[in-house]
Structure formats: structure tokens, C-alpha cells
Design a protein around this motif. Sequence first.
Motif, PDB file in Angstrom:
ATOM      1  N   LEU A 228       0.826  -1.205   0.000  1.00  0.00           N
ATOM      2  CA  LEU A 228       0.000   0.000   0.000  1.00  0.00           C
ATOM      3  C   LEU A 228       0.866   1.264   0.000  1.00  0.00           C
ATOM      4  N   LEU A 229       2.038   1.168   0.589  1.00  0.00           N
ATOM      5  CA  LEU A 229       2.943   2.319   0.590  1.00  0.00           C
ATOM      6  C   LEU A 229       3.623   2.478  -0.769  1.00  0.00           C
ATOM      7  N   THR A 230       4.168   1.385  -1.289  1.00  0.00           N
ATOM      8  CA  THR A 230       4.980   1.483  -2.512  1.00  0.00           C
ATOM      9  C   THR A 230       4.159   1.339  -3.782  1.00  0.00           C
ATOM     10  N   ARG A 231       3.020   0.627  -3.681  1.00  0.00           N
ATOM     11  CA  ARG A 231       2.138   0.368  -4.825  1.00  0.00           C
ATOM     12  C   ARG A 231       2.842  -0.452  -5.898  1.00  0.00           C
ATOM     13  N   ASP A 232       3.808  -1.234  -5.498  1.00  0.00           N
ATOM     14  CA  ASP A 232       4.531  -2.083  -6.437  1.00  0.00           C
ATOM     15  C   ASP A 232       4.961  -3.341  -5.699  1.00  0.00           C
ATOM     16  N   GLY A 233       4.633  -4.510  -6.279  1.00  0.00           N
ATOM     17  CA  GLY A 233       4.923  -5.766  -5.597  1.00  0.00           C
ATOM     18  C   GLY A 233       6.403  -5.978  -5.349  1.00  0.00           C
ATOM     19  N   GLY A 234       7.219  -5.696  -6.365  1.00  0.00           N
ATOM     20  CA  GLY A 234       8.663  -5.884  -6.214  1.00  0.00           C
ATOM     21  C   GLY A 234       9.252  -4.959  -5.172  1.00  0.00           C
TER      22      GLY A 234
ATOM     23  N   VAL B 136      10.340  -4.904   2.627  1.00  0.00           N
ATOM     24  CA  VAL B 136      10.187  -5.778   3.799  1.00  0.00           C
ATOM     25  C   VAL B 136      11.455  -6.582   4.039  1.00  0.00           C
ATOM     26  N   GLN B 137      12.008  -7.131   2.970  1.00  0.00           N
ATOM     27  CA  GLN B 137      13.256  -7.890   3.118  1.00  0.00           C
ATOM     28  C   GLN B 137      14.365  -7.001   3.682  1.00  0.00           C
ATOM     29  N   ASP B 138      14.505  -5.842   3.088  1.00  0.00           N
ATOM     30  CA  ASP B 138      15.550  -4.906   3.495  1.00  0.00           C
ATOM     31  C   ASP B 138      15.413  -4.575   4.979  1.00  0.00           C
ATOM     32  N   THR B 139      14.199  -4.304   5.391  1.00  0.00           N
ATOM     33  CA  THR B 139      13.969  -3.914   6.785  1.00  0.00           C
ATOM     34  C   THR B 139      14.288  -5.059   7.741  1.00  0.00           C
ATOM     35  N   LEU B 140      13.799  -6.249   7.437  1.00  0.00           N
ATOM     36  CA  LEU B 140      13.993  -7.362   8.364  1.00  0.00           C
ATOM     37  C   LEU B 140      15.450  -7.816   8.412  1.00  0.00           C
ATOM     38  N   VAL B 141      16.114  -7.781   7.278  1.00  0.00           N
ATOM     39  CA  VAL B 141      17.530  -8.153   7.282  1.00  0.00           C
ATOM     40  C   VAL B 141      18.336  -7.117   8.072  1.00  0.00           C
ATOM     41  N   TRP B 142      17.960  -5.871   7.947  1.00  0.00           N
ATOM     42  CA  TRP B 142      18.644  -4.820   8.707  1.00  0.00           C
ATOM     43  C   TRP B 142      18.371  -4.953  10.204  1.00  0.00           C
ATOM     44  N   LEU B 143      17.164  -5.364  10.548  1.00  0.00           N
ATOM     45  CA  LEU B 143      16.807  -5.480  11.966  1.00  0.00           C
ATOM     46  C   LEU B 143      17.367  -6.755  12.605  1.00  0.00           C
ATOM     47  N   TYR B 144      17.666  -7.756  11.813  1.00  0.00           N
ATOM     48  CA  TYR B 144      18.063  -9.049  12.373  1.00  0.00           C
ATOM     49  C   TYR B 144      19.207  -8.960  13.387  1.00  0.00           C
ATOM     50  N   PRO B 145      20.307  -8.262  13.067  1.00  0.00           N
ATOM     51  CA  PRO B 145      21.384  -8.174  14.067  1.00  0.00           C
ATOM     52  C   PRO B 145      20.973  -7.383  15.310  1.00  0.00           C
ATOM     53  N   ARG B 146      19.872  -6.652  15.200  1.00  0.00           N
ATOM     54  CA  ARG B 146      19.399  -5.834  16.332  1.00  0.00           C
ATOM     55  C   ARG B 146      18.117  -6.418  16.925  1.00  0.00           C
TER      56      ARG B 146
ATOM     57  N   HIS C  79       5.591  -3.681  21.543  1.00  0.00           N
ATOM     58  CA  HIS C  79       4.876  -4.335  20.451  1.00  0.00           C
ATOM     59  C   HIS C  79       5.843  -4.522  19.286  1.00  0.00           C
ATOM     60  N   ALA C  80       6.275  -5.757  19.120  1.00  0.00           N
ATOM     61  CA  ALA C  80       7.280  -6.031  18.084  1.00  0.00           C
ATOM     62  C   ALA C  80       6.757  -5.682  16.694  1.00  0.00           C
ATOM     63  N   VAL C  81       5.495  -5.988  16.436  1.00  0.00           N
ATOM     64  CA  VAL C  81       4.943  -5.716  15.106  1.00  0.00           C
ATOM     65  C   VAL C  81       4.939  -4.213  14.837  1.00  0.00           C
ATOM     66  N   ALA C  82       4.540  -3.431  15.842  1.00  0.00           N
ATOM     67  CA  ALA C  82       4.519  -1.979  15.676  1.00  0.00           C
ATOM     68  C   ALA C  82       5.922  -1.445  15.441  1.00  0.00           C
ATOM     69  N   TYR C  83       6.900  -2.016  16.156  1.00  0.00           N
ATOM     70  CA  TYR C  83       8.294  -1.593  16.000  1.00  0.00           C
ATOM     71  C   TYR C  83       8.754  -1.832  14.568  1.00  0.00           C
ATOM     72  N   VAL C  84       8.474  -3.024  14.060  1.00  0.00           N
ATOM     73  CA  VAL C  84       8.929  -3.356  12.698  1.00  0.00           C
ATOM     74  C   VAL C  84       8.151  -2.547  11.665  1.00  0.00           C
ATOM     75  N   ARG C  85       6.857  -2.346  11.907  1.00  0.00           N
ATOM     76  CA  ARG C  85       6.059  -1.554  10.958  1.00  0.00           C
ATOM     77  C   ARG C  85       6.593  -0.119  10.871  1.00  0.00           C
ATOM     78  N   LYS C  86       7.016   0.395  12.010  1.00  0.00           N
ATOM     79  CA  LYS C  86       7.601   1.743  11.998  1.00  0.00           C
ATOM     80  C   LYS C  86       8.884   1.749  11.171  1.00  0.00           C
ATOM     81  N   SER C  87       9.684   0.695  11.323  1.00  0.00           N
ATOM     82  CA  SER C  87      10.912   0.614  10.538  1.00  0.00           C
ATOM     83  C   SER C  87      10.610   0.531   9.052  1.00  0.00           C
ATOM     84  N   VAL C  88       9.603  -0.267   8.704  1.00  0.00           N
ATOM     85  CA  VAL C  88       9.225  -0.400   7.291  1.00  0.00           C
ATOM     86  C   VAL C  88       8.806   0.971   6.747  1.00  0.00           C
ATOM     87  N   THR C  89       7.988   1.679   7.505  1.00  0.00           N
ATOM     88  CA  THR C  89       7.496   2.983   7.054  1.00  0.00           C
ATOM     89  C   THR C  89       8.638   3.981   6.904  1.00  0.00           C
TER      90      THR C  89
END
Lengths: 264, 188
Positions: free
Chosen positions: B29-35, B41-51, B60-70
Motif C-alpha cells: 500500500l505504501l509502494t504500490r509495487d509488488g517488487g 520488507v526484506q531490506d527492513t527485516l535483514v537490517w533489523l536481524y542483528p538488532r 509491540h514487536a509488530v509496531a516496531y517493525v512496521r515503523k521501521s518499514v514505514t
Amino acid sequence: MSEQRSLPDELRSVLLEHSFEAPDGADTMTRILAATVDQQPIRRKSRGRPRRGTWLTAAAAVVVVSLGGLGIAKLQQDHAASTGAKQQSDSAAAGSADFGQERNGAAVRPNVSAGQENGASSVPCVTAILGVQGSRISTGSGDGAGVRVVWRNDGPAACTFTGYPTAQLLDAAGHPVGSVTRTGRGRLGGVRAAVSAPPALVLKAGQSASAVVEWATVPAAGAVCVEARQVRVGIGSSAATVPVATRQCDAQVHPVVAGVTGSD
Amino acid sequence: MGTPQRAADEHFVEFVRANTAALLRTAYLLTRDGGEAEELVQDTLVWLYPRWQQVMAADHAVAYVRKSVTNRFLAGRRRMSSTEIRFDPTQARFADQPDQADETAEVDARMAIWQELGELSERQRAAVVLRFFHDLPDEDVAQVLDCRVGTVRSLISRSLSALRSTRKFTDDGVGSSYLRDVSKGEPA
């Protein structure tokens, strides 16, 4: 028929519908886990256009973690074992899904025999990985309102379901208030009048199904009304809790149907 | 391997399995493009993994990650804006203002809303997605966007005004209240 709806309702509905155009999460999930926990070199899924960045290379350099006995396959086995046990308990608790005036006891009726429609690879949707989103809906005249819930099969295998979702009217604290009657159709959703039983659904990976819970906001004579503040609608553990503001009279839940509209 | 790392790994795996699909919907919904959504999402989660232990420590882990994605979406758009030629959505318009008497007006109006969403600024669209897709209160939207509540209300008010141009909607409390708040001089 053109209904005049409020912009926020319409906006929620448009966002919900388009959110299901998002890519299948299964592939993305696999790539993320491979790039992090498993530290395996993976390839991006090509979508016919150049990609930005080199995040995988950077991540591989940063992430130096040995995972020992923890592997995706092991977790998937654990998940399969746990969902298998849940499937048995859900099936044992399943209620009937006949049309008519049965008061809903929040039971789901998975069609566990529907494997014949899709081979042995399908599982009951109550145990599948389902994405879920709920939204408020209303009649144009304002005397009826409801909730539409859409599930998408986010698992790798097809799943089957026949019948009604669980539907509960809850107060602000989450306690049940009143009951919901199962009916085939209403003003805002359900199956066509010519259909006499809930459809047997086979939901392939990525496909969606939906259901509607609706009620009158203006009580008819003898109507049973409650003042719920939330409506919870679910298939198995995949449930959406939607805040509601109106009084609910003679609440009904309709069968789960294919697609995202709540009507077939 | 220490126990905390193993616990973080287990939590990460479970989180990814449970929430990737939902995060992808938000990202789409943010990017309007599947790719781009997958990449975000990949970029965000891989960046967050070491942290990840920071994520685990959040309320709220979901809220934390959603903020990172945004935030990565908004930062990424800023980076891209000077180097990429972006598709002009106005060129894709094929329908004029929908005719209320037309039976297809409902579909046209919904399509017009979706197209108009694509023409909002990234920050406006993020505010709309968080407010109306996730049903977050203005205060939470402000926290995600790292701005004041008044700014969120201004972003949403302007977005609703743009979306209203796609069709005549009934008056509603949400839009009216935003307009009232903004007209009272909430700082933007």
C-alpha cells in the motif's frame, strides 16, 4: 445500485482490497530467513526490472551467527505437528453449519472431507496460515451495518472450508454480549437465494475468501438488540476484531464465500 | 552460540513466519509495487536481524517493525527521488469523474480513489495507510512518522480533501473532525 458511503469507509475498503495484491509472503519469508538465520546465498525473485541495492551482500557480511540445531525445516516440522494436533481438536469441536435459525455458538465447521475436491495436499483452513483483515460496512440507507472479513490463504498448500466463521459480539473489555444467528444471506452479504447450503470452498495459495456479519441499527418489533463495541470474526485462530459503534439488532453471520466481497 | 542469540533467532524466525504477509500488505500500500514491497520488507527485516533483541524488548514487536518499514519507505523515496524517473500516474487515467447515475460509478469511484492515493505524497500516503488501514489513532501515527499529532491531522485532512474530489461522499465524522481540527489552527 449505487450506495452513498462515507469516505473513510470507502477508503478502508479500497485499501483492504488492494492490500491483497501484495506479493505472496511465502517466497519473501523464505528469502529473509535464508539471508539471515540460515546465511545461505539466495537470489532475488526477478520481476523483470532492475533491483536497487545489494542488501544481501551487506547482510551476509554483517550477520555472523551460527544457528546450531535451529533450522527452518525443523520449525516447519514443529509447526506441522502442532497444527495437526490443533486440526484434530478443531474438528472435534466443529458444529453444524445448516442454514436457518441456529444460534451461533462460535463454532466453525471445517469440511475435513473436502480433500476429495483438491487431492491430499489440501488442509482444513482452520489450521492453515491465513491472513485476515476486517472492515466496517453499512447499507446506504443507514439502517443496517456490519463487518466484512477477508481471509487470504498465505500458506503453501490449498485449504478447504465449508460453513460459517465464528462470530462474536464483544463489549469494550472483550466479553461476549448477545449472540449471532446463522443465516444464508442478508442485505450486505451471503450466498445467493438459489443456493441452499454453504459453498464448499477450496482456497488455493494466495486466494481469498470472505464473510459478512450484519445487523439492523433500527430495531424492528421484537428485535433483540445489544450494544457491542467490537465484533470478532474468525476461521480457526485467524480472526479479525473490528471496532463498531452502532447498536446491533438481530445480528446475523453468513457463510464464508469465495472472493473478497462477502457475497457470491 | 549463547542462549540470548538462540532465543533471538527463534523469535525472529517465528516473527518472520507470522508477520511477513501482513508487512507485505502494508509495504504494498505504501509502494504500490509488488517488487518494491518485497524489497522493502526484506531490506527492513535483514537490517533489523542483528538488532533483534531491541525488537524483542519493544512493547509491540509488530509496531516496531512496521515503523521501521514505514521509515525506510520514506527514506528510500527521498534517496530515489533525484535518480529515478517515476511513472506518471496521471497518464494512466482513463476515467473522468464518475457519473452517479452510471451503474459502474461505484467501481470507477473506487478505482479513482486508488489512483488518487498514488498521487498523494509519500508522507500523506503513509499517514492514510496507518490511520485507515491499520486503524491507528493519530497519536500512534505521529509516533511512527516521528512528527506532531497536528502534523498527522494536517496530512490526513489534505489527503481526504484530495480523495473527496473523486466522488461526492456523504458527510462523515472522521473527515469533518479533521477539517475542524486543522481549521482551528493546529500546527502543521
